[in-house]
Structure formats: structure tokens, C-alpha cells
Design an enzyme around this catalytic site. Sequence first.
Site, mmCIF file in Angstrom:
data_model
loop_
_atom_site.group_PDB
_atom_site.id
_atom_site.type_symbol
_atom_site.label_atom_id
_atom_site.label_comp_id
_atom_site.label_asym_id
_atom_site.label_seq_id
_atom_site.Cartn_x
_atom_site.Cartn_y
_atom_site.Cartn_z
ATOM 1 N N ARG A 154 14.008 0.706 2.253
ATOM 2 C CA ARG A 154 12.944 1.629 1.847
ATOM 3 C C ARG A 154 12.926 2.892 2.713
ATOM 4 N NH1 ARG A 154 8.036 -2.706 1.133
ATOM 5 N NH2 ARG A 154 9.112 -3.672 2.895
ATOM 6 N N THR B 272 0.877 -1.188 0.000
ATOM 7 C CA THR B 272 0.000 0.000 0.000
ATOM 8 C C THR B 272 0.906 1.226 0.000
ATOM 9 O OG1 THR B 272 -0.053 -0.129 2.411
ATOM 10 C CG2 THR B 272 -1.908 -1.112 1.220
ATOM 11 N N LYS C 86 17.097 0.575 9.487
ATOM 12 C CA LYS C 86 17.345 0.279 10.910
ATOM 13 C C LYS C 86 18.147 -1.008 10.925
ATOM 14 C CE LYS C 86 13.907 -2.089 12.972
ATOM 15 N NZ LYS C 86 12.571 -2.494 13.452
ATOM 16 N N CYS D 14 6.968 1.896 6.476
ATOM 17 C CA CYS D 14 5.727 2.183 7.196
ATOM 18 C C CYS D 14 5.605 3.616 7.668
ATOM 19 C CB CYS D 14 5.583 1.205 8.353
ATOM 20 S SG CYS D 14 5.410 -0.481 7.764
ATOM 21 N N GLU E 240 -1.451 -5.182 11.198
ATOM 22 C CA GLU E 240 -0.257 -5.786 11.816
ATOM 23 C C GLU E 240 0.518 -4.700 12.543
ATOM 24 O OE1 GLU E 240 2.143 -3.768 8.801
ATOM 25 O OE2 GLU E 240 2.860 -4.786 10.576
ATOM 26 N N LEU F 148 3.928 -5.347 13.260
ATOM 27 C CA LEU F 148 5.220 -6.033 13.193
ATOM 28 C C LEU F 148 6.330 -5.027 12.918
ATOM 29 C CD1 LEU F 148 4.192 -9.032 10.874
ATOM 30 C CD2 LEU F 148 3.941 -8.865 13.363
ATOM 31 N N LYS G 270 5.326 6.366 4.913
ATOM 32 C CA LYS G 270 4.117 6.312 4.082
ATOM 33 C C LYS G 270 2.853 6.412 4.942
ATOM 34 C CE LYS G 270 3.149 1.385 3.681
ATOM 35 N NZ LYS G 270 1.897 1.388 4.448
HETATM 36 C C1 UDX Z 1 3.631 -3.507 2.628
HETATM 37 C C2 UDX Z 1 3.681 -2.295 3.529
HETATM 38 O O1 UDX Z 1 5.009 -2.156 4.020
HETATM 39 C C3 UDX Z 1 2.766 -2.472 4.688
HETATM 40 O O2 UDX Z 1 2.652 -1.242 5.388
HETATM 41 C C4 UDX Z 1 1.414 -2.853 4.199
HETATM 42 O O3 UDX Z 1 0.605 -3.056 5.320
HETATM 43 C C5 UDX Z 1 1.503 -4.108 3.375
HETATM 44 O O4 UDX Z 1 2.338 -3.852 2.257
HETATM 45 P P1 UDX Z 1 5.291 -5.396 2.700
HETATM 46 O O5 UDX Z 1 5.089 -6.803 3.010
HETATM 47 O O6 UDX Z 1 6.504 -4.680 3.136
HETATM 48 O O7 UDX Z 1 4.084 -4.629 3.302
HETATM 49 O O8 UDX Z 1 5.091 -5.189 1.102
HETATM 50 P P2 UDX Z 1 6.032 -5.832 0.032
HETATM 51 O O9 UDX Z 1 7.276 -6.323 0.641
HETATM 52 O O10 UDX Z 1 6.042 -4.841 -1.079
HETATM 53 O O11 UDX Z 1 5.194 -7.143 -0.420
HETATM 54 C C6 UDX Z 1 3.996 -7.029 -1.137
HETATM 55 C C7 UDX Z 1 3.918 -8.302 -2.000
HETATM 56 O O12 UDX Z 1 2.635 -8.386 -2.581
HETATM 57 C C8 UDX Z 1 4.938 -8.279 -3.144
HETATM 58 O O13 UDX Z 1 5.738 -9.442 -3.086
HETATM 59 C C9 UDX Z 1 4.062 -8.276 -4.408
HETATM 60 O O14 UDX Z 1 4.622 -9.042 -5.464
HETATM 61 C C10 UDX Z 1 2.781 -8.914 -3.896
HETATM 62 N N1 UDX Z 1 1.554 -8.576 -4.636
HETATM 63 C C11 UDX Z 1 1.235 -7.271 -4.885
HETATM 64 C C12 UDX Z 1 0.715 -9.629 -5.026
HETATM 65 O O15 UDX Z 1 1.023 -10.772 -4.807
HETATM 66 N N2 UDX Z 1 -0.458 -9.318 -5.671
HETATM 67 C C13 UDX Z 1 -0.814 -8.035 -5.941
HETATM 68 O O16 UDX Z 1 -1.878 -7.826 -6.534
HETATM 69 C C14 UDX Z 1 0.055 -6.967 -5.551
HETATM 70 C C1 UDX Z 2 7.034 0.252 12.449
HETATM 71 C C2 UDX Z 2 6.194 0.092 13.708
HETATM 72 O O1 UDX Z 2 7.054 0.062 14.844
HETATM 73 C C3 UDX Z 2 5.401 -1.219 13.638
HETATM 74 O O2 UDX Z 2 4.559 -1.341 14.770
HETATM 75 C C4 UDX Z 2 4.547 -1.204 12.360
HETATM 76 O O3 UDX Z 2 3.829 -2.392 12.229
HETATM 77 C C5 UDX Z 2 5.418 -1.015 11.151
HETATM 78 O O4 UDX Z 2 6.192 0.191 11.273
HETATM 79 P P1 UDX Z 2 9.297 -0.672 11.474
HETATM 80 O O5 UDX Z 2 9.086 0.424 10.477
HETATM 81 O O6 UDX Z 2 9.624 -2.034 11.008
HETATM 82 O O7 UDX Z 2 7.959 -0.802 12.405
HETATM 83 O O8 UDX Z 2 10.505 -0.254 12.433
HETATM 84 P P2 UDX Z 2 10.640 0.638 13.755
HETATM 85 O O9 UDX Z 2 11.457 -0.116 14.700
HETATM 86 O O10 UDX Z 2 9.350 1.179 14.194
HETATM 87 O O11 UDX Z 2 11.575 1.878 13.208
HETATM 88 C C6 UDX Z 2 11.018 2.748 12.255
HETATM 89 C C7 UDX Z 2 12.037 3.868 12.021
HETATM 90 O O12 UDX Z 2 12.146 4.684 13.202
HETATM 91 C C8 UDX Z 2 13.455 3.370 11.721
HETATM 92 O O13 UDX Z 2 14.049 4.211 10.744
HETATM 93 C C9 UDX Z 2 14.181 3.521 13.062
HETATM 94 O O14 UDX Z 2 15.580 3.722 12.907
HETATM 95 C C10 UDX Z 2 13.504 4.769 13.621
HETATM 96 N N1 UDX Z 2 13.526 4.830 15.079
HETATM 97 C C11 UDX Z 2 12.844 3.894 15.804
HETATM 98 C C12 UDX Z 2 14.224 5.859 15.703
HETATM 99 O O15 UDX Z 2 14.850 6.707 15.026
HETATM 100 N N2 UDX Z 2 14.221 5.935 17.051
HETATM 101 C C13 UDX Z 2 13.553 5.021 17.826
HETATM 102 O O16 UDX Z 2 13.602 5.135 19.055
HETATM 103 C C14 UDX Z 2 12.854 3.964 17.177
#
Ligand code: UDX
Ligand code: UDX
Length: 461
Positions: free
Chosen positions: A329, A86, A322, A262, A150, A152, A265
Site C-alpha cells: 500500500r 480508515t 518496507k 499509515c 495502535e 504497530l 493516509k
Molecule cells: C487499517 C489501517 O491501516 C489502520 O491505520 C487503521 O487503524 C485500521 O485499518 P489494516 O488492518 O491495515 O488497518 O486494515 P485492513 O488490512 O484493510 O483490514 C481491515 C479489515 O476490516 C478487512 O479485512 C475488512 O474486510 C474488514 N472489515 C471492514 C470488516 O470486517 N467490517 C467492516 O465493516 C469493514
Molecule cells: C507506522 C508507524 O511507525 C507505527 O507506529 C504506526 O502504528 C503505523 O505506521 P509502518 O507504516 O508499519 O508503521 O512502518 P514504518 O516502519 O513506520 O515505515 C513507514 C514508512 O517510512 C516506510 O515506507 C519506511 O520505508 C519509511 N521509513 C521508515 C523511512 O524511509 N525511513 C525510516 O527511517 C523509517
Amino acid sequence: MKLVLIGAGYVGLTTGTCFASLGCHVSCVDLSETRISDLQNGHVPIFEPGLADLIRQMAAAGRLNFSTDLRDAVSSADFVFIAVGTPSRPDGDIDLSQVDAAARDIAPYLAENAIVVIKSTVVAGTARAVCEIIKKTRKGKSVRVASNPEFLREGSAIADFLEADRVVVGADDHSTAVALRSLYRPLIDKGIPFISTSTTDAELIKYAANAFLALKIGFINDVANICENAGGDVSAVARGIGTDRRIGENFLQPGPGFGGSCFPKDTRAFAATGRRYKAPQGLIEQLISANDERKAMLAERILGVLEPRRCSRVAILGLAFKASTDDVRESAALSLIETLLKEGVEVGAHDPQARRKAQDLFGADVTWHEDPYSAVRGADAVAIMTEWEEYRDLDLTRLSDLMAGKHLFDFRNLLVAKDVTGHGLFYHSIGRPLLWPRTLNGTSGMAEARPALSGIAASVV
Ligand code: UDX
Ligand code: UDX
């Protein structure tokens, strides 16, 4: 129970594998034939600690398989999870095209009582819109769509699923809520709270959670700016406020600005949602600008010590957004590299996991290194961008001998200041004043306020 995950990305793959570990039978389906064939051949296309082993175990147990045949997988599933991307549109609002496409793809094949579960992060109202898309194909048949966001974090995703703080499920009818509760029974029995809401509330919970967490990070980054010029130490301030249970110690680590797939976006989408519903999210709008400006400001700090900029060399240690992930991304390191390259700076880079993904983006414009020491060789400045443990343990004698210049930028505050200045380096960290190299008599000059950095460049012999 039989589950299908549509989308075998960071979210879908981890979620499906974890459900398999709870005893479900899971098929992960993806459009990408390469991704599916990699998974079928035991190659996991993402780095997530523990995931490859768990996938192997679940596949061997016959509870996890990978397929591009959506029809076969969906037709016998009790739950069909949509976990596709998304991404942001150019105006920052959410791009739901993958979600809508997945809904249209599955609609003809859904079993009679199947429940569609939206796992992807989507704006308020999406579950109801998906329900309408599916109804168009399944004339007269019942269509049940739930929202199950989620929480995660990449790098700890398995624990974040199996030891979740809570499970949030949005459903607009009782039977759907009951069915999801039974799916999550193994987690509920471990004492994990199960929060049942409307679909709209579940969708809003996800965005509000990410926006709030990002706000905490933006706040401590702003506090770090004050500390740098007032002679404070942001780590002490973070500890002093974080011990207040109302604030909490987590997410108060200052850094180069938040990245990942995440926070950037989701904050943009949440701000767009606010504009759409005439409830502007001013704090989040400001946070988005401040985070972008922070990345630009830190790049300027590095450029400020390069004299001349063109043909100077900078080593970037850390490319992932991180530690404990290979995901680049919206990583702060990427925007730093772009800025440096535009200024004609020569860039060398290292990352223990994310190098290949960054190399796909920058190619030969950057020199890629297998180890941090070859990256720093001849560098006028070094910037630590990701909090990998191996950078915390850098051999500073070796590093300072290999560098051509004297400036170390530690944008994750990994190092011990006196160790850095004791090796004759300027120590630029986050939330603490700039520290000058320790002189022969063992003292280390501390810049009162952050001096015009060009002045330093001129003064360094
Ligand atoms: C992403 C975002 O990070 C998250 O915030 C959101 O909730 C879900 O999408 P992520 O798993 O990181 O999650 O996405 P990505 O790694 O891009 O995986 C999406 C997968 O969906 C890709 O492998 C793509 O090939 C697949 N896809 C996309 C399908 O199988 N069918 C579709 O129609 C579109
Ligand atoms: C985040 C949310 O934590 C998770 O709950 C959601 O489902 C997806 O988005 P993620 O993006 O995987 O998870 O990583 P996160 O550990 O949250 O870090 C996000 C960004 O913030 C990274 O660039 C990290 O370096 C930064 N960060 C995080 C800081 O700069 N300081 C902090 O204390 C924590």
C-alpha cells in the site's frame, strides 16, 4: 476476558492474536468470508513475522477463533474492538464509513456492560460520534466507547504490542478507564506505561505520533538532497545528529519516500483535521507534497539515464513499502512502476514477499520474477526500492554480467559504493553524490554535483 476484533486485517489480526497470548479469549470477525475461511483453515492472508505461528498456537489453545457471525461473537464479549479500515477520501480526509458501519452492526448485540474500543486510526471526536451511533439503537442503555490507538509497525507488530513503549487509552468515564487498565494489566505489570486520557486526546496522540515520525523521515530525505549536491554523506550526518538524545537515531534513514497504509493516509487526515479546526498543519501539508515529489524525482533520475526511454528495460528489486512485510500500500515502488510504464519502459520486478500483491495491481504490464537475478537480466538500469536483506547480499559480479546497462540505483543505501563501482557500474544512492564506475587504474570518478543525467546516458559506451 472475552474480546471481539471487528476487522481481521493487519491491525485486527495482530492485536487479537496478541491479546490471546495474554490469556484473553478472542474472536476475530471479518466481513470477508474468504479471509475468515482462510484463517479457519490455518492460512494467514498477511505476512507478519511470527504471526502465523502465534495464531496456530492460540487457536490450538482454544483462545483464538475466526468467524463471520458478528452477532454470536459480540453478544458475549466484554470488549468489542473496531479495527476496520480508515482509508483516505479523495480530499485526503479520513473515510469513516467502515467504522460507522461496524458501530451500527455491533450495536444491537452488545452485552450490558460491554465496552466498545476503537483500535482503528480515527480523527478527533470519532469515539464520541460512534457512541451516538450506538445509542440510537440501544435506547436508554449505557454505552461505553474508548479509544485505544495502535502503534504497530508492520514487520515488528508482535513486539510492538507485547513490548510496547506505552499503551494509550482514551476514555470519557472512570469505569471505562479502569476496565481497560485491567485488560492491559499483563503489559502494565511488565513496566509498560499506561497513559489514560480523554478519547479526543488519545485520537490526537495517534495522529501526532505518526505525523512526527513522518516528519523525521521527510527531514532526513531533505538533508539527503543537500548531501548529494554538496558532496556530503547523509549517513554520517544522520549519525552525527541522531546521537543527540533530543533527536534520537531512529527514523533518520533516508529512502525513496515513506509509504504504507499509515503515514501517507494519516498525514493527509491530520492535515485535513487541521484545516477543519482552523489550525492548519503547514509543516505536515509541506511534508505530504515533498514526499510525493520525492517519489517523482527519483523516477526522473532513472528515466534520465535511459536512452531511448521507450523499450528500455528497468528491473525493480523490492515492491513492499518496507522490508519484512508483504504490504504494498502506497509503496514508493508502485509509483515508480506507474511512471516507468507511462514512459514506455519495460519493467521487470522482484520481491521476496510482496510480488503477488503487486501483481494483482499491474498484471501482465510488468514481468514478474521469482529471483532478483532473472529480474536484472538484460536490464538497462536496476533500482533497489525495499531494504530486503537479500538485496544487501547481491552477487554484484553476477548482477553486472547479467545487466545490459551500467546504472544501479540503490534507494535504500544497502550496498557498499566501492563494490558497485568496482564492478563497472554507476552507483546512484541516496544522500551521497553519484559515483562513476571505477576505472582500470582503480579510481572511481565522483560527480561533483549531480550532472544532467542525460549527459551521462550519452557518454556511457
Ligand atoms: C487499517 C489501517 O491501516 C489502520 O491505520 C487503521 O487503524 C485500521 O485499518 P489494516 O488492518 O491495515 O488497518 O486494515 P485492513 O488490512 O484493510 O483490514 C481491515 C479489515 O476490516 C478487512 O479485512 C475488512 O474486510 C474488514 N472489515 C471492514 C470488516 O470486517 N467490517 C467492516 O465493516 C469493514
Ligand atoms: C507506522 C508507524 O511507525 C507505527 O507506529 C504506526 O502504528 C503505523 O505506521 P509502518 O507504516 O508499519 O508503521 O512502518 P514504518 O516502519 O513506520 O515505515 C513507514 C514508512 O517510512 C516506510 O515506507 C519506511 O520505508 C519509511 N521509513 C521508515 C523511512 O524511509 N525511513 C525510516 O527511517 C523509517
